[in-house]
Design a protein around this motif. Structure first.
Motif, mmCIF file in Angstrom:
data_model
loop_
_atom_site.group_PDB
_atom_site.id
_atom_site.type_symbol
_atom_site.label_atom_id
_atom_site.label_comp_id
_atom_site.label_asym_id
_atom_site.label_seq_id
_atom_site.Cartn_x
_atom_site.Cartn_y
_atom_site.Cartn_z
ATOM 1 N N ARG A 8 0.831 -1.211 0.000
ATOM 2 C CA ARG A 8 0.000 0.000 0.000
ATOM 3 C C ARG A 8 0.866 1.262 0.000
ATOM 4 N NH1 ARG A 8 -5.026 0.971 4.137
ATOM 5 N NH2 ARG A 8 -5.488 3.068 3.447
ATOM 6 N N ALA A 9 1.992 1.209 0.687
ATOM 7 C CA ALA A 9 2.883 2.363 0.771
ATOM 8 C C ALA A 9 3.574 2.659 -0.555
ATOM 9 C CB ALA A 9 3.922 2.149 1.861
ATOM 10 N N ILE A 10 3.861 1.629 -1.356
ATOM 11 C CA ILE A 10 4.578 1.881 -2.610
ATOM 12 C C ILE A 10 3.650 2.292 -3.747
ATOM 13 C CG2 ILE A 10 6.476 0.337 -2.028
ATOM 14 C CD1 ILE A 10 5.306 -1.670 -4.022
ATOM 15 N N LEU A 11 2.341 2.081 -3.557
ATOM 16 C CA LEU A 11 1.399 2.496 -4.601
ATOM 17 C C LEU A 11 1.230 4.009 -4.570
ATOM 18 C CD1 LEU A 11 -1.379 -0.224 -4.320
ATOM 19 C CD2 LEU A 11 0.158 0.150 -6.235
ATOM 20 N N PRO A 12 1.196 4.643 -5.743
ATOM 21 C CA PRO A 12 1.007 6.094 -5.762
ATOM 22 C C PRO A 12 -0.430 6.454 -5.399
ATOM 23 C CG PRO A 12 1.051 5.240 -7.997
ATOM 24 C CD PRO A 12 1.357 4.090 -7.079
ATOM 25 N N GLY A 13 -0.597 7.627 -4.831
ATOM 26 C CA GLY A 13 -1.934 8.097 -4.492
ATOM 27 C C GLY A 13 -2.428 7.518 -3.183
ATOM 28 N N ARG A 14 -3.685 7.789 -2.936
ATOM 29 C CA ARG A 14 -4.299 7.352 -1.684
ATOM 30 C C ARG A 14 -5.239 6.190 -1.957
ATOM 31 N NH1 ARG A 14 -5.390 9.351 3.447
ATOM 32 N NH2 ARG A 14 -7.494 8.917 4.188
ATOM 33 N N ILE A 23 -4.804 -5.895 5.259
ATOM 34 C CA ILE A 23 -4.210 -7.109 5.824
ATOM 35 C C ILE A 23 -4.627 -8.339 5.018
ATOM 36 C CG2 ILE A 23 -4.218 -8.629 7.848
ATOM 37 C CD1 ILE A 23 -4.480 -6.016 9.537
ATOM 38 N N ILE A 24 -5.915 -8.432 4.708
ATOM 39 C CA ILE A 24 -6.409 -9.571 3.928
ATOM 40 C C ILE A 24 -5.749 -9.615 2.552
ATOM 41 C CG2 ILE A 24 -8.448 -10.518 2.757
ATOM 42 C CD1 ILE A 24 -10.060 -9.595 5.224
ATOM 43 N N LEU A 25 -5.659 -8.458 1.891
ATOM 44 C CA LEU A 25 -5.027 -8.423 0.573
ATOM 45 C C LEU A 25 -3.532 -8.718 0.659
ATOM 46 C CD1 LEU A 25 -6.902 -5.365 -0.960
ATOM 47 C CD2 LEU A 25 -7.290 -7.794 -1.429
ATOM 48 N N GLY A 26 -2.897 -8.330 1.761
ATOM 49 C CA GLY A 26 -1.490 -8.656 1.967
ATOM 50 C C GLY A 26 -1.277 -10.155 2.124
ATOM 51 N N VAL A 27 -2.162 -10.807 2.857
ATOM 52 C CA VAL A 27 -2.063 -12.259 3.029
ATOM 53 C C VAL A 27 -2.294 -12.961 1.695
ATOM 54 C CG1 VAL A 27 -3.153 -14.259 4.118
ATOM 55 C CG2 VAL A 27 -2.678 -12.215 5.469
ATOM 56 N N ALA A 30 0.676 -12.522 -0.459
ATOM 57 C CA ALA A 30 1.781 -13.391 -0.045
ATOM 58 C C ALA A 30 1.592 -14.799 -0.588
ATOM 59 C CB ALA A 30 1.888 -13.420 1.472
ATOM 60 N N VAL A 31 0.376 -15.305 -0.514
ATOM 61 C CA VAL A 31 0.100 -16.654 -1.027
ATOM 62 C C VAL A 31 0.291 -16.695 -2.538
ATOM 63 C CG1 VAL A 31 -1.706 -18.388 -1.323
ATOM 64 C CG2 VAL A 31 -1.438 -17.243 0.873
ATOM 65 N N ILE A 32 -0.297 -15.720 -3.236
ATOM 66 C CA ILE A 32 -0.156 -15.665 -4.695
ATOM 67 C C ILE A 32 1.311 -15.477 -5.078
ATOM 68 C CG2 ILE A 32 -0.718 -14.297 -6.754
ATOM 69 C CD1 ILE A 32 -3.461 -13.741 -5.369
ATOM 70 N N GLY A 33 2.021 -14.608 -4.344
ATOM 71 C CA GLY A 33 3.440 -14.385 -4.611
ATOM 72 C C GLY A 33 4.278 -15.638 -4.421
ATOM 73 N N ALA A 59 2.476 -8.780 -5.888
ATOM 74 C CA ALA A 59 1.149 -9.390 -5.979
ATOM 75 C C ALA A 59 0.161 -8.660 -5.077
ATOM 76 C CB ALA A 59 1.222 -10.872 -5.613
ATOM 77 N N ALA A 60 0.577 -8.325 -3.873
ATOM 78 C CA ALA A 60 -0.295 -7.590 -2.954
ATOM 79 C C ALA A 60 -0.605 -6.200 -3.494
ATOM 80 C CB ALA A 60 0.348 -7.493 -1.578
ATOM 81 N N ALA A 61 0.388 -5.542 -4.088
ATOM 82 C CA ALA A 61 0.164 -4.218 -4.671
ATOM 83 C C ALA A 61 -0.835 -4.307 -5.822
ATOM 84 C CB ALA A 61 1.485 -3.616 -5.147
ATOM 85 N N GLY A 62 -0.720 -5.343 -6.625
ATOM 86 C CA GLY A 62 -1.680 -5.532 -7.716
ATOM 87 C C GLY A 62 -3.086 -5.729 -7.192
ATOM 88 N N LEU A 63 -3.225 -6.518 -6.146
ATOM 89 C CA LEU A 63 -4.548 -6.733 -5.551
ATOM 90 C C LEU A 63 -5.113 -5.428 -4.982
ATOM 91 C CD1 LEU A 63 -4.042 -10.132 -3.705
ATOM 92 C CD2 LEU A 63 -5.466 -9.709 -5.704
ATOM 93 N N ILE A 64 -4.288 -4.677 -4.285
ATOM 94 C CA ILE A 64 -4.744 -3.417 -3.706
ATOM 95 C C ILE A 64 -5.118 -2.431 -4.805
ATOM 96 C CG2 ILE A 64 -4.003 -1.395 -2.362
ATOM 97 C CD1 ILE A 64 -2.377 -3.376 -0.619
#
Length: 77
Positions: A8-14, A23-27, A30-33, A59-64
């Protein structure tokens, strides 16, 4: 949890999504990654698996990036 926050921090914008969704998207990221890294042939090392972590964060950034606009549309209704 950390992977979602870093993604979430590396994605541009808000991204107007709640922390629990991050948290769910991060998990999920991680699994997809892990699956992607395994398919790519990334081996486990005795140290930190940097390539695996980078793939997980991507992968988490793509999901977010996909879910955040959908969440914003849902909340505006």
């Amino acid at each position: 949890m950390i992977i979602g926050l870093i993604a979430r921090a590396i994605l541009p914008g808000r991204q107007n999504i709640p922390i629990w969704l991050t948290i769910i998207l991060g998990v999920l990221g991680a699994v997809i990654g892990n699956v992607i890294a395994t398919v790519l042939g990334v081996e486990d090392t005795k140290g930190i698996d940097w390539i695996r972590h980078i793939v997980q964060i991507a992968a988490a950034a793509g999901l977010i990036a996909v879910v955040a606009p959908l969440w914003a549309k849902r909340v505006r209704r």
